[in-house]
Design a protein around this motif. Structure first.
Motif, short mmCIF file in Angstrom:
data_model
loop_
_atom_site.label_atom_id
_atom_site.label_comp_id
_atom_site.label_asym_id
_atom_site.label_seq_id
_atom_site.Cartn_x
_atom_site.Cartn_y
_atom_site.Cartn_z
N TYR A 68 46.37 38.33 41.47
CA TYR A 68 45.95 37.30 40.52
C TYR A 68 46.67 35.99 40.82
O TYR A 68 47.74 35.70 40.29
CB TYR A 68 46.17 37.76 39.07
N TYR A 218 40.32 40.18 39.93
CA TYR A 218 39.79 40.74 38.67
C TYR A 218 39.61 42.25 38.74
O TYR A 218 39.00 42.84 37.86
CB TYR A 218 38.47 40.04 38.32
N GLU A 292 33.22 39.49 29.91
CA GLU A 292 33.79 38.18 30.23
C GLU A 292 33.06 37.49 31.38
O GLU A 292 32.61 38.14 32.31
CB GLU A 292 35.27 38.30 30.60
C1 AVJ Z 1 42.61 33.46 30.86
C2 AVJ Z 1 40.27 33.21 31.01
C3 AVJ Z 1 41.67 32.20 32.62
O1 AVJ Z 1 39.31 34.26 33.59
O2 AVJ Z 1 40.98 34.39 34.97
C4 AVJ Z 1 42.14 37.44 33.80
C5 AVJ Z 1 41.24 35.87 31.94
N1 AVJ Z 1 40.36 38.05 32.80
N2 AVJ Z 1 41.74 38.60 34.32
C6 AVJ Z 1 40.51 34.42 33.82
C7 AVJ Z 1 41.25 37.08 32.84
C8 AVJ Z 1 40.66 38.97 33.70
C9 AVJ Z 1 41.48 34.60 32.67
N3 AVJ Z 1 41.50 33.40 31.78
#
Ligand code: AVJ
Length: 332
Positions: A68, A218, A292
């Motif tokens: 990440y 992700y 999401e």
């Molecule tokens: C906090 C919305 C920026 O979209 O990267 C991280 C949330 N979801 N891993 C993103 C998230 C899965 C993150 N944000």
């Protein structure tokens, strides 16, 4: 977009809830979203519900994962270019932060913005907001902190003390990616209204890139993102008297090239029936719940979006590998 059947659950909630602590507004909001989201043809749950106590802790863990990159790279950009960014942002004294997640990044920006003496963080998560405020107060002498517990997409007014001319805004982490392009435009219009003439707005935006880098961000090796996604179902069990067997759902993250976005889903691993607040929902094997969106923008695309609603792109900072961008937008 959202609810065509508003408030349908309120009565059921009262009767079928096992918990005596019925109908606090946050729980009613969650109940409504789940019952409506599960009743749709294409099931979905809004991503704002990720962030209960457990979800917020899991997100913190995500930000420290090797795969990440957004948090790490955005922090490095603030460290490398903080002075230059501050200079370009100008000498306004009020900083408003939208969806104020990690106070670490804010602290870096505040250290560079020597003139700022009032900080207004806006977030729905009241507890992490208070914690972050405390953490920052210890590090920034003489900074007045006026937290606002609110959904930053719906905030229409600032605390009276913060209504001074010329304000700065900060929206980090590429949280803007959670919004569709139309929602992002509406949000930018609202920020313009809140910050007013002479405003400068710093926005962290994740860049479009090879899906071979995007997808692991992700869907990490250790399964932290999977746990983060599946926590939505656990939260339903905890708060909405659910009986979901979380082991019968799996995390999935895909990149939709045509829309330029990562989508997270929960996939039913079997044909099954789950109960939430006394309502039954049948899932086919392979059926998905969309949880999401995380939109990615090239620098030019984001500048065009900002321009389309009246902001002037003033500068953009990116890392050498072109993973992440910090945009400075200005209002005349
Ligand atoms: C906090 C919305 C920026 O979209 O990267 C991280 C949330 N979801 N891993 C993103 C998230 C899965 C993150 N944000």
């Amino acid at each position: 977009m959202e609810s065509d059947i508003p408030h349908l659950v309120v009565e059921d909630l009262d009767r079928s809830s096992a918990s005596p602590a019925k109908l606090d507004p946050a729980r009613a909001d969650f109940a409504e979203a789940v019952l409506q989201g599960f009743a749709r043809q294409l099931r979905n749950l809004p991503c704002r519900f990720f962030y209960d106590e457990r979800g917020s802790a899991l997100f913190e863990e995500i930000t420290q994962l090797e795969e990440y990159y957004p948090t790490r790279v955005e922090t490095a950009l603030l460290e490398a270019y903080g002075a230059e960014i501050a200079e370009r942002m100008g000498d306004a004294r009020v900083l408003v932060e939208f969806g104020s997640g990690s106070s670490r990044k804010t602290s870096l920006l505040l250290s560079a913005l020597a003139r700022v003496d009032m900080y207004v963080p806006i977030d729905v998560a009241g507890e992490s907001l208070a914690e972050a405020a405390e953490w920052l107060a210890e590090r920034h002498d003489g900074l007045a902190i006026r937290p606002l517990v609110a959904d930053f997409t719906k905030t229409r007014t600032l605390p009276v003390v913060a209504r001074r001319p010329r304000k700065l805004g900060f929206f980090s982490g590429s949280t803007i990616g959670n919004l569709t392009h139309a929602e992002a435009q509406a949000f930018l219009v609202n920020v313009a209204r809140l910050l007013g003439h002479g405003a400068a707005f710093l926005v962290g935006v994740d860049l479009k890139k090879d899906p071979a880098i995007l997808i692991p961000a992700y869907n990490d090796q250790r399964g932290v993102t999977a746990a983060f996604n599946l926590n939505l179902l656990e939260r339903i069990n905890r708060e909405l008297d659910g009986d979901i067997d979380v082991g019968r759902f799996a995390h999935d993250a895909i990149y939709d090239e045509s829309q330029g976005r990562i989508e997270m889903h929960l996939v039913s691993l079997a044909r099954q029936t789950v109960r939430v607040l006394g309502h039954e929902f049948r899932f086919a094997k392979g059926e998905r719940i969309h949880t999401e969106n995380s939109h990615k923008y090239s620098a030019a695309e984001f500048q065009a979006l900002a321009k389309s609603v009246g902001w002037s792109p003033a500068n953009v900072w990116t890392d050498q590998d072109r993973l992440f961008s910090l945009h400075l937008l200005k209002l005349d």
